[in-house]
Design a protein around this motif. Structure first.
Motif, PDB file in Angstrom:
ATOM      1  N   TYR A   1       0.089 -17.494   1.779  1.00  0.00           N
ATOM      2  CA  TYR A   1      -0.135 -16.064   2.068  1.00  0.00           C
ATOM      3  C   TYR A   1       0.133 -15.258   0.785  1.00  0.00           C
ATOM      4  N   PRO A   2      -0.605 -15.575  -0.300  1.00  0.00           N
ATOM      5  CA  PRO A   2      -0.279 -14.939  -1.587  1.00  0.00           C
ATOM      6  C   PRO A   2      -0.386 -13.415  -1.554  1.00  0.00           C
TER       7      PRO A   2
ATOM      8  N   ALA B   1       2.351 -10.694  -2.841  1.00  0.00           N
ATOM      9  CA  ALA B   1       1.997  -9.619  -3.776  1.00  0.00           C
ATOM     10  C   ALA B   1       2.351  -8.247  -3.202  1.00  0.00           C
ATOM     11  N   ALA B   2       2.119  -8.063  -1.906  1.00  0.00           N
ATOM     12  CA  ALA B   2       2.421  -6.763  -1.283  1.00  0.00           C
ATOM     13  C   ALA B   2       3.926  -6.504  -1.293  1.00  0.00           C
TER      14      ALA B   2
ATOM     15  N   PRO C   1       0.686  -3.381   6.571  1.00  0.00           N
ATOM     16  CA  PRO C   1      -0.779  -3.524   6.517  1.00  0.00           C
ATOM     17  C   PRO C   1      -1.233  -4.953   6.218  1.00  0.00           C
ATOM     18  N   ILE C   2      -0.590  -5.613   5.255  1.00  0.00           N
ATOM     19  CA  ILE C   2      -1.057  -6.964   4.917  1.00  0.00           C
ATOM     20  C   ILE C   2      -0.689  -7.943   6.035  1.00  0.00           C
ATOM     21  N   LEU C   3       0.464  -7.713   6.690  1.00  0.00           N
ATOM     22  CA  LEU C   3       0.807  -8.566   7.835  1.00  0.00           C
ATOM     23  C   LEU C   3      -0.207  -8.364   8.964  1.00  0.00           C
ATOM     24  N   MET C   4      -0.641  -7.115   9.174  1.00  0.00           N
ATOM     25  CA  MET C   4      -1.660  -6.848  10.203  1.00  0.00           C
ATOM     26  C   MET C   4      -2.968  -7.539   9.845  1.00  0.00           C
TER      27      MET C   4
ATOM     28  N   TYR D   1      -3.830  -6.922  -1.286  1.00  0.00           N
ATOM     29  CA  TYR D   1      -3.198  -5.628  -0.968  1.00  0.00           C
ATOM     30  C   TYR D   1      -3.206  -4.788  -2.232  1.00  0.00           C
ATOM     31  N   ILE D   2      -3.751  -3.591  -2.126  1.00  0.00           N
ATOM     32  CA  ILE D   2      -3.790  -2.690  -3.282  1.00  0.00           C
ATOM     33  C   ILE D   2      -3.020  -1.426  -2.924  1.00  0.00           C
TER      34      ILE D   2
END
Ligand SMILES: Cc1cc2nc3c(=O)[nH]c(=O)nc-3n(C[C@H](O)[C@H](O)[C@H](O)COP(=O)(O)OP(=O)(O)OC[C@H]3O[C@@H](n4cnc5c(N)ncnc54)[C@H](O)[C@@H]3O)c2cc1C
Length: 293
Positions: free
Chosen positions: A90-91, A95-96, A126-129, A182-183
């Motif tokens: 889950y890179p 990163a997030a 957000p990235i987990l979602m 994720y940005i």
């Protein structure tokens, strides 16, 4: 700062019992990087805090290739960021998490606290979602599992009832052929997000069609929010210029940005469009190379 009680139970059941008996006047204490700051600034005035430090198992992390990733809520953000399973499987989550505050903050703050604080600008939700995560909630007797996208009800508000604690974060096993990113846009490296864009695309390497897409945004609504209108435009198509432009036009449709001390509604929308385009371009490039660097 108002004085408050400090309790440190050694079982999950005791922690829930103390919280339940207090009827909402006591709060879970994880790393304290939100709770103590809010208490000091009189945004919160709990009568007591219930530390989860001595409750066994809440900092565990494990990965099963079929079942996915299981993260204890008390795992520090720095340990999430550096866990082998997170870095390799889950890179974009690693990163997030790396964008959150400073090393000092991440060494103290926990993943459960980042979720349960329910800040619309928080970086991990957000990235987990996008990865399809859910949380397991316990009250000491029963458990229920709630998709993270259904967990948040407003700024600082969640579906948690009095006496309930998040006991695990579950992230499904990543499917084959995915691209995730994720940005974050922020005023400085240490600041919270003006806007965050998480994107996860599942593609068919044979025809390069996007089979599934999840996009979740931070800091543009009372809760982290999926950009569903944009997802619908992309799913079933190749990421060419036309689809990317159509998707970018719809990127703010599910958001309701506000003007606050950090920036304006209009600038937030522009940031969403810019970073959504960047995320889609990165996905296209990844897919065109067949999913290898
Ligand atoms: C200088 C600084 C910079 C920061 N920068 C960022 C940033 O860039 N991005 C970002 O997202 N955040 C940022 N934060 C916010 C903060 O660090 C995170 O939200 C952190 O992850 C919260 O975790 P914690 O363990 O400290 O939670 P705590 O402060 O202990 O708890 C936060 C809330 O969650 C509740 N809670 C905690 N664990 C549970 C649980 N298991 N079950 C139920 N309720 C629970 C608590 O009762 C409390 O209401 C920053 C904070 C500081 C001080």
């Amino acid at each position: 700062m108002k004085a408050f009680d400090y309790e440190r139970p050694s079982t999950f059941e005791d922690a829930c019992r103390i919280l339940h008996a207090a009827g909402g006047s006591k709060k879970v204490l994880a790393g304290g990087t939100d709770l103590i700051v809010k208490t000091r600034h009189k945004v919160m005035a709990p009568e007591g805090v219930v530390s989860l430090k001595d409750v066994p198992g809440l900092s565990d992390i494990s990965f099963d290739p079929e079942k996915g990733l299981f993260i204890g809520p008390m795992l520090r953000l720095s340990d999430v960021e550096t866990a082998d399973a997170v870095k390799t499987q889950y890179p974009a989550l690693a990163a997030a998490v790396a964008t959150i505050g400073s090393t000092q903050v991440r060494n103290r703050a926990t993943i459960g606290g980042n979720i349960c604080n329910a800040a619309p600008s928080a970086d991990s939700p957000p990235i987990l979602m996008a990865y399809g995560a859910s949380v397991v909630i316990g009250d000491g007797k029963n458990e229920r599992e709630v998709l993270l996208e259904d967990f948040f009800t407003g700024p600082g508000e969640t579906v948690l009832r009095v006496g309930e604690i998040v006991k695990q974060i579950v992230v499904p096993a990543p499917p084959q052929n995915i691209f995730a990113i994720y940005i974050k846009a922020a005023r400085s490296a240490l600041d919270i997000a003006l806007v965050g864009v998480a994107l996860l695309a599942v593609f068919d390497p044979a025809d390069r069609v996007v089979k599934d897409l999840k996009v979740a945004l931070a800091a543009v609504a009372p809760t982290p929010v999926r950009s569903r209108q944009m997802e619908r435009i992309v799913i079933g198509n190749k990421l060419d210029d036309t689809i990317i432009e159509k998707a970018v036009v719809e990127s703010c449709t599910d958001a309701c940005s506000i003007t606050d001390i950090r920036t304006t509604e209009g600038y937030r929308d522009t940031l969403v469009e810019t970073h959504t385009r960047q995320a889609l371009e990165a996905a296209r490039s990844w897919i065109e190379k067949g999913g290898v660097l």
